[in-house]
Write an enzyme that holds these catalytic residues in place. Sequence first.
Site, PDB file in Angstrom:
ATOM      1  N   ARG A  23       0.823  -1.214   0.000  1.00 52.16           N
ATOM      2  CA  ARG A  23       0.000   0.000   0.000  1.00 52.16           C
ATOM      3  C   ARG A  23       0.854   1.260   0.000  1.00 52.16           C
ATOM      4  O   ARG A  23       0.396   2.323  -0.385  1.00 52.16           O
ATOM      5  CB  ARG A  23      -0.993  -0.032   1.170  1.00 52.16           C
ATOM      6  CG  ARG A  23      -2.109  -1.065   0.941  1.00 52.16           C
ATOM      7  CD  ARG A  23      -3.138  -1.076   2.048  1.00 52.16           C
ATOM      8  NE  ARG A  23      -2.609  -1.606   3.289  1.00 52.16           N
ATOM      9  CZ  ARG A  23      -2.732  -2.871   3.693  1.00 52.16           C
ATOM     10  NH1 ARG A  23      -3.375  -3.748   2.938  1.00 52.16           N
ATOM     11  NH2 ARG A  23      -2.211  -3.255   4.834  1.00 52.16           N
ATOM     12  N   GLU A  80       4.046 -10.461  15.233  1.00 47.87           N
ATOM     13  CA  GLU A  80       3.453 -11.024  16.433  1.00 47.87           C
ATOM     14  C   GLU A  80       3.814 -12.514  16.533  1.00 47.87           C
ATOM     15  O   GLU A  80       4.202 -13.023  17.583  1.00 47.87           O
ATOM     16  CB  GLU A  80       1.937 -10.830  16.400  1.00 47.87           C
ATOM     17  CG  GLU A  80       1.251 -11.133  17.716  1.00 47.87           C
ATOM     18  CD  GLU A  80      -0.251 -10.871  17.654  1.00 47.87           C
ATOM     19  OE1 GLU A  80      -0.912 -11.081  18.677  1.00 47.87           O
ATOM     20  OE2 GLU A  80      -0.764 -10.468  16.585  1.00 47.87           O
TER      21      GLU A  80
END
Lengths: 188, 262
Positions: A75, A112
């Site tokens: 993006r 994560e």
Amino acid sequence: MSALKDEDPRIHGIKTKIRVVPNFPKPGAVQCAGIMFQDITTLLLDPKAFKDTIDLFVERYKGKNISVVAGIEARGFIFGPPIALAIGAKFVPLRKPRKLPGEVIFKEYTLEYGKDRLEMHVGAVEPGEHALVVDDLIATGGTLCAAMNLLERVGAEVVECACVIELPDLQGRERLNGKPLYVLVESH
Amino acid sequence: MTQNTSVLSPSNSPSITPTAAAAAAITRRLRAPSTLTTVSASRPLQFSWIRFHLYRSSVSPLLCTVSHSVEEEEEEEDREMASEDGQDLRIARIASAIRVIPNFPKPGIMFQDITTLLLDTKAFKDTIDLFVERYKDKAISVVAGIEARGFIFGPPIALAIGAKFVPMRKPNKLPGAVISEEYSLEYGTDKMEMHVGAVEAGERALVIDDLIATGGTLCAAIRLLERVGVEVVECACVIELPELKGRERLGNKPLFVLVNAA
């Protein structure tokens, strides 16, 4: 700093065009740590709001001797090039592994769960250049840190990181080690 | 528009005076129009970015390499290429700025690397300008860009012509409700997705990518848009690999490219 304090009238139009999608994506990606995905594709459907987004960055960076805009896949590829073109800088894509065809340098960073890697072409950026790093959003700041690491290793100076959206609760700003961050919109 | 120039040579070059570098670039290409780059994957460090503007590319500007007999001209009427006189120099510079990487992603493939084009601010701007000049008065309301390199060229075009930008993505990247279209690869299949509601029936769209090879990805994008009632006006790419016949695979859908790669 965000644009909120002296809020430019264009900011409101930009903020209302960002769609929040609950429960996306699958576990393991940073944005889903919460539950609410900040979807900028709806912003891109509004030509005026998209143009205003770019203009706000261009107004900030034009004439500041920035020669490189580095955009983070994917993006960052949407916002980076229009900014680069308008300020007369080159655009450098920072990509996931094995996408760039030439010789690369890379930086690993943690997610994560597990790790990822960001790559940049050797020779794309020269020592002494002044760079911006652009992405649609800053969450934990891990990707932006990896991007800055790549640029600084080849001797460029990262002037600022620029994102459309910040998720302040994830404290990405603090992770940037004092490097300035400019965002248009905060989302809590 | 019919392409009807002969092979460009100094004696019939357009009336614009090229810069010395551009003239040298055009002359080098004429001497060895199908020469592949000498950059080898085994010695990447020899390639100097600082000297990229002297780099010899295997990419030939369309205007310099197309030659026609009268019969061929008639078959050309559906072909669209950037070919106006004033664009010769812009195209030449764009072609020169594209780097070819041998044996990527696998042996035998000559990869057309547009990242070097993005480092040349003038050539990148010219690339966008050439598309914008073509499309700005054509009532195009949608520019669809194919992930990921279509994301680099599509948005600047969309912004300049006042159209919305719609990303066409790999599976599971778009967060909202999507429609998807499967397409074949050399081995196996892949899927392309578009957000539901991004486009409306009756809109006029462009599809943008950096390069057309077999045309499989562009066809998937066209199908996605047409399924929701959009008219795909044209596909636009920086580079075409004509030997892979992607243009034919698009059927009656027009294709516009800036550069052919031999």
